[in-house]
Scaffold this active site. Sequence first.
Site, PDB file in Angstrom:
ATOM      1  N   ASP A 178       0.765  -1.238   0.033  1.00  0.00           N
ATOM      2  CA  ASP A 178       0.122   0.004   0.042  1.00  0.00           C
ATOM      3  C   ASP A 178       0.945   1.304   0.184  1.00  0.00           C
ATOM      4  O   ASP A 178       0.402   2.177   0.624  1.00  0.00           O
ATOM      5  CB  ASP A 178      -0.974  -0.065   1.160  1.00  0.00           C
ATOM      6  CG  ASP A 178      -1.907  -1.176   1.171  1.00  0.00           C
ATOM      7  OD1 ASP A 178      -1.898  -2.025   0.193  1.00  0.00           O
ATOM      8  OD2 ASP A 178      -2.876  -1.133   1.960  1.00  0.00           O
ATOM      9  N   LYS A 198      -6.909  -4.792  -3.319  1.00  0.00           N
ATOM     10  CA  LYS A 198      -7.631  -5.660  -2.191  1.00  0.00           C
ATOM     11  C   LYS A 198      -8.499  -4.674  -1.621  1.00  0.00           C
ATOM     12  O   LYS A 198      -8.696  -3.420  -1.786  1.00  0.00           O
ATOM     13  CB  LYS A 198      -6.875  -5.974  -1.143  1.00  0.00           C
ATOM     14  CG  LYS A 198      -5.887  -4.681  -0.464  1.00  0.00           C
ATOM     15  CD  LYS A 198      -5.091  -5.129   0.914  1.00  0.00           C
ATOM     16  CE  LYS A 198      -4.183  -4.086   1.390  1.00  0.00           C
ATOM     17  NZ  LYS A 198      -5.007  -3.004   1.799  1.00  0.00           N
ATOM     18  N   CYS A 233      -2.245  -2.818   7.445  1.00  0.00           N
ATOM     19  CA  CYS A 233      -2.074  -3.678   6.476  1.00  0.00           C
ATOM     20  C   CYS A 233      -0.810  -4.498   6.469  1.00  0.00           C
ATOM     21  O   CYS A 233      -0.828  -5.668   6.177  1.00  0.00           O
ATOM     22  CB  CYS A 233      -2.341  -2.894   5.166  1.00  0.00           C
ATOM     23  SG  CYS A 233      -4.048  -2.653   4.754  1.00  0.00           S
TER      24      CYS A 233
HETATM   25  C1  VGL Z   1      -4.686   0.453   5.640  1.00  0.00           C
HETATM   26  C2  VGL Z   1      -6.163   1.883   7.157  1.00  0.00           C
HETATM   27  C3  VGL Z   1      -7.059   1.765   6.347  1.00  0.00           C
HETATM   28  C4  VGL Z   1      -3.495   0.300   5.472  1.00  0.00           C
HETATM   29  C5  VGL Z   1      -5.862   0.768   4.865  1.00  0.00           C
HETATM   30  O1  VGL Z   1      -3.023   0.067   4.061  1.00  0.00           O
HETATM   31  O2  VGL Z   1      -2.612   0.137   6.531  1.00  0.00           O
HETATM   32  N1  VGL Z   1      -4.900   1.533   6.801  1.00  0.00           N
HETATM   33  N2  VGL Z   1      -7.010   1.134   5.251  1.00  0.00           N
END
Ligand code: VGL
Length: 204
Positions: free
Chosen positions: A16, A102, A141
Site C-alpha cells: 500500500d 484488495k 495492512c
Molecule cells: C490501511 C487503514 C485503512 C493500510 C488501509 O493500508 O494500512 N490502513 N485502510
Amino acid sequence: MSAIVLGQGDALLIVDLQVDFLPGGSLGVPHGDQVIAPINRLTALYQAQSLPVYASRDWHPDTHCSFVAQGGPWPPHCVAGTAGAGFSSELDLPDDVIVVSKADTVDVDAYSAFSGTGLAQAMRERGIRRLAVCGLATDYCVLNTVLDGLADFEILIVADAMRAVDVRAGDGDHAMTRMLGAGAVPVRLSERGLVADVGLGARL
Ligand code: VGL
Ligand code: ZN
C-alpha cells in the site's frame, strides 16, 4: 552479521505505497514518505536477481464500509481509480510488478493483502516460499498481511521500510512485537544486501 542470501523462491511484497497514505494524503501515515528510498533499494535488490516484486493496493469503492460516512473508522481513502489510490510517483516499480488490489468490495474491509485476493495460491504456484514485506501501514495492512502470510510463507520484515499510523501511541511497536512473536524474521538492508536484524526485538 548474518547475510540473507536471496535466490529462487524469494519475492518482495510492497504494501500500500499509495498517495493517500503518504503525508498530505487523506489518511497520511506520519513519516510514510521515509520508506520510499529504502523500498526502492529493496526493489532494485530483488530485480537484480530477477525475483518477483508484488505491490498491494487498498482499492475501495467510494461508499466503502471502512469510511466514516458508512460508520467505519477512516476518512475516505484509496478510492479505486482516483489519484489518491495511485502508487507514489517516487516509487520505482519494475515494469513487471504484480499489482494486488484488495478491499475492493463495499461491505468487506480487508487489511491483509492475502484476504480475498488469491495471492497466497498465486505465489505458491510460482514457487515462492519466502517473502520480504515492507510498506504502509505497520499497524494495519502490514501487520495483517504478515500474520496471514506466515501460514504459507517464511516472512522477512524490514522495519526501516515501514511506518505506522499510531492512532494510539505505541501501536506500531506493538504490531512489530506481534509479527516477531508470530515468527516473522527481522531483517535490515545493509550496503551488501539484507542481513538479519537481531536487535529489533530489544529496540521495541
Ligand atoms: C490501511 C487503514 C485503512 C493500510 C488501509 O493500508 O494500512 N490502513 N485502510
Ligand atoms: Zn483502507
